[in-house]
Design an enzyme around this catalytic site. Structure first.
Site, PDB file in Angstrom:
ATOM      1  CE  LYS A  46      57.466  36.503  20.235  1.00  0.00           C
ATOM      2  NZ  LYS A  46      57.030  37.894  20.390  1.00  0.00           N
ATOM      3  CE1 TYR A 269      89.252  29.144  10.980  1.00  0.00           C
ATOM      4  CE2 TYR A 269      87.363  29.021  12.271  1.00  0.00           C
ATOM      5  CZ  TYR A 269      88.157  28.462  11.345  1.00  0.00           C
ATOM      6  OH  TYR A 269      87.811  27.415  10.390  1.00  0.00           O
TER       7      TYR A 269
HETATM    8  C1  LIG Z   1      56.655  38.130  21.725  1.00  0.00           C
HETATM    9  C2  LIG Z   1      55.404  38.807  22.376  1.00  0.00           C
HETATM   10  C3  LIG Z   1      55.180  38.509  23.547  1.00  0.00           C
HETATM   11  C4  LIG Z   1      55.902  37.792  24.565  1.00  0.00           C
HETATM   12  O1  LIG Z   1      57.009  38.557  25.052  1.00  0.00           O
HETATM   13  P1  LIG Z   1      57.885  37.748  26.509  1.00  0.00           P
HETATM   14  O2  LIG Z   1      58.733  39.057  26.597  1.00  0.00           O
HETATM   15  O3  LIG Z   1      58.809  36.952  25.572  1.00  0.00           O
HETATM   16  O4  LIG Z   1      56.878  37.494  27.347  1.00  0.00           O
HETATM   17  C5  LIG Z   1      53.928  39.288  23.948  1.00  0.00           C
HETATM   18  N1  LIG Z   1      53.397  39.983  23.192  1.00  0.00           N
HETATM   19  C6  LIG Z   1      53.766  40.206  21.981  1.00  0.00           C
HETATM   20  C7  LIG Z   1      52.748  41.033  21.124  1.00  0.00           C
HETATM   21  C8  LIG Z   1      54.838  39.726  21.538  1.00  0.00           C
HETATM   22  O5  LIG Z   1      55.357  40.075  20.347  1.00  0.00           O
END
Ligand SMILES: *Cc1c(COP(=O)(O)O)cnc(C)c1O
Length: 375
Positions: A46, A269
């Site tokens: 994702k 800044y």
């Molecule tokens: C993002 C996500 C993962 C992966 O999590 P990590 O901590 O990056 O390994 C697994 N399961 C679900 C449902 C997620 O949303």
């Protein structure tokens, strides 16, 4: 060796780029398989594979034989499909009604959190003459999606009356596998108990609960599918496992300018930093517009140039930042600068910005070229 550059427009020489080491990615995938041997994997890709580049990373995982790719939404599923990658795609969150037709058409796998959602998928699947494989989402503590445990037998019985659906799997999520071991252990036991109460492991082809921290720190019990994300990208949410993993992304830029400022001169800044002595200041061609977090300003963040560490001076600006190179006569304009990578863990940058490595990775913006190397 450079294998690929994304985007492919002329970016020579890039001001800010992320080197993605695909050998390290494959190493981390092997580690995940070793920690939970004989357990299938959904590699989570994702948010553009956590900023590493969706299509390129998905193609590597597909080639390495993962069972599912986990995405956040239909847009990401579509991009994987258009890249010609054919392994199964799992949608990690709830779906909009407008997205469902396309999901059924491509046989992407949703997790079901409500009867209304199931009914809608069932109807579309039957219209298309299909039986859609879905997973039952169970809320064992995350509070973000899924059915709460009390009503599960009725829920499952209802889902099984939908002839357009096959309840192929069951999944839940861990809210604090890297923060609360006791709670997480109980959650694994509860998930196993839920599965047993619903007919035992044989009732579900796929049973999954663990993110990276869950996989690294706990026993699978009745799970036969893991869902790691972060660890595949080289960062362990549990520090004791960090040494097993290799860094995948190195965020880099170059020194664009070297100047000498007198004592008492403000830098950046707000003039929060004022030189205490005549200071040689190098300007670097990266800033928060590239996703390097502005919030590190004032927290002694450092960069790595020519084998040494240098402190960032004052606030990070949108496209540039300044470092103190007074003590290094050899630093030159054009020198490569590591913002994070093998010498500076991304978790260090995240901690100084009061955030988490997931946030830093996914915040690297599109103007940063992704350069794929194997080595
Ligand atoms: C993002 C996500 C993962 C992966 O999590 P990590 O901590 O990056 O390994 C697994 N399961 C679900 C449902 C997620 O949303």
């Amino acid at each position: 060796m450079i294998t690929h550059v994304e985007p492919t427009e002329s970016i020579s020489p890039p001001r800010a780029w992320a080197e993605i080491n695909t050998s390290a990615l494959q190493h981390n995938l092997r580690v995940a398989h070793e920690v939970w041997p004989n357990i299938a994997m959904m590699a989570v890709v994702k948010a553009g594979a956590y900023g590493h580049g969706l299509e390129d990373i998905a193609a590597i995982f597909a080639k390495q034989g993962v069972t599912f790719l986990g995405v956040a939404n239909v847009g990401e599923a579509r991009r994987i499909h258009r890249a010609g990658i054919t392994i199964r795609i799992y949608l990690l969150g709830a779906t909009w009604s407008e997205e469902r037709r396309e999901i059924v058409e491509h046989d992407w796998t949703p997790c079901i959190s409500s009867i209304a959602e199931a009914r809608s998928f069932d109807q579309i699947a039957r219209e298309q003459g299909k039986c859609l494989r879905v997973h039952l989402a169970v809320d064992t503590g995350m509070g973000r999606g899924g059915f709460v445990a009390d009503h599960l037998p009725e829920v499952l019985a209802t889902l099984r009356t939908f002839t357009g659906l096959e309840v192929e799997g069951i999944g839940s999520h861990l809210p604090s596998a890297d923060e609360d071991e006791e709670f997480t252990k109980k959650q694994f036991l509860r998930f196993a108990k839920i599965i047993d109460d619903l007919g035992g492991p044989a009732a579900f082809k796929w049973r999954h609960l663990a993110n990276s921290a869950g996989l690294l720190g706990y026993d699978p019990l009745e799970c036969n599918l893991s869902r790691p994300g972060l660890m595949l990208y080289g960062v362990s949410p549990l520090p004791e496992f960090q040494k097993k993993l290799r860094t995948v992304m190195s965020l880099k830029s170059r020194v664009t300018l070297i100047r000498e400022l007198p004592a008492g001169h403000g830098v950046s800044y707000g003039r929060e930093f004022v030189t205490q002595r005549p200071t040689v200041v190098a300007t670097i061609g990266i800033g928060y517009g590239d996703g390097y977090p502005r919030h590190v300003s004032g927290h002694a963040a450092r960069v790595f140039v020519r084998g040494k560490y240098f402190p960032i001076l004052g606030r990070v600006t949108m496209d540039q930042m300044m470092i103190d190179v007074t003590d290094a006569a050899d630093v030159c304009e054009g020198d490569e600068v590591e913002l994070f990578g093998p010498h500076i863990p991304v978790s260090e940058v995240a901690a100084k910005a009061d955030t988490i490595p997931w946030h830093i990775f996914t915040g690297i913006t599109p103007r940063v070229s992704r350069i794929y190397i194997d080595g």
